[in-house]
Structures are given as structure tokens and as C-alpha cells.
Motif scaffolding. Structure first.
Motif, short mmCIF file in Angstrom:
data_model
loop_
_atom_site.label_atom_id
_atom_site.label_comp_id
_atom_site.label_asym_id
_atom_site.label_seq_id
_atom_site.Cartn_x
_atom_site.Cartn_y
_atom_site.Cartn_z
N LEU A 161 12.33 -11.99 -18.69
CA LEU A 161 13.25 -11.73 -17.58
C LEU A 161 13.35 -12.92 -16.63
N ASP A 162 12.23 -13.59 -16.39
CA ASP A 162 12.26 -14.79 -15.55
C ASP A 162 13.12 -15.88 -16.17
N ALA A 190 -0.31 -7.27 -21.70
CA ALA A 190 0.22 -8.47 -22.35
C ALA A 190 1.69 -8.30 -22.70
N ARG A 191 2.07 -7.11 -23.17
CA ARG A 191 3.49 -6.85 -23.47
C ARG A 191 4.32 -6.93 -22.21
N GLU A 192 3.81 -6.37 -21.12
CA GLU A 192 4.54 -6.41 -19.84
C GLU A 192 4.67 -7.85 -19.34
N ASP A 193 3.60 -8.64 -19.49
CA ASP A 193 3.66 -10.04 -19.08
C ASP A 193 4.72 -10.79 -19.88
#
Length: 122
Positions: free
Chosen positions: A50-51, A41-44
Motif C-alpha cells: 500500500l505504501d 508478516a502478511r500485514e507488514d
């Protein structure tokens, strides 16, 4: 009795030892799945940030390209040159690089002494 059969038959406070081992393993698996999901979830969230940053940068690039295009319009540059009192270069005044003379040498009593590399040092 072998050690393996002892694992299935031994009891500790009313529970078989295998049930206790299975319970501990189950709890360990649940905790590891929770930790993995939290990390995902943190990576998402980081990927989404970033997107969004990439989208902002692309928008900024489009705006800057439009601004450069507007600033480089020949009519605008010509109007600015007329306001500054500049004229078009007469083709007769354009010379070839081979026609250039070398620069004159600096006098020795100038602010510094000219060296072979073209640098002036005190």
C-alpha cells in the motif's frame, strides 16, 4: 488426596500429569506465537504494498498537475486560439444575464411537443 495434589503426583507412562499438561500448553503457546507472527508478516507485506501504491499515485498526481499547468499556460491557449481563427471577445458584446430574452416556443408540429419542464416528447 485432593484433585490438585493428584495433578502433581499422578504419573502416566513415567511422566507426572503436570509435566504433560505443561508440555501441551507450551506447544499450544509456540503454535499461537507462530501463527501471530505469520499474520503480522502478511500485514507488514500488505502495508508495504500500500505504501508503494501511495507513492506511485502521488508521483502520478505530480505529473498530472505539471501537465495541467503546461496545458493551461495563457500563451499556449492564445496561440491555439489564433491557429483556430478565434478572436478576443469585444467587451461591447458582453451582456448581463438580465438582458437575455426567453427562448422562443417550439412549433407544435416539430419533432415533439414542448412541455412545461422544457423537455421535448413525441
Amino acid at each position: 488426596m485432593s484433585a490438585l495434589s493428584h495433578l502433581f503426583t499422578a504419573r502416566m507412562r513415567g511422566f507426572r500429569l503436570i509435566e504433560i499438561v505443561a508440555g501441551v500448553l507450551l506447544i499450544a503457546m509456540v503454535v499461537s506465537v507462530y501463527v501471530a507472527k505469520a499474520a503480522a508478516a502478511r500485514e507488514d507485506q500488505r502495508i508495504a504494498e500500500l505504501d508503494r501504491a501511495i507513492a506511485r499515485e502521488r508521483s502520478e498526481i505530480r505529473l498530472l498537475r505539471a501537465e495541467v499547468s503546461a496545458l493551461e499556460r495563457p500563451a499556449r491557449i492564445e496561440a491555439l486560439s489564433r491557429m483556430a481563427g478565434l478572436e478576443r471577445v469585444d467587451p461591447a458584446r458582453v451582456i448581463d444575464v438580465t438582458d437575455l430574452r426567453p427562448a422562443p416556443a417550439l412549433p407544435a408540429d416539430a419533432a415533439g411537443e414542448a412541455h412545461d419542464d422544457g423537455e421535448v416528447r413525441p
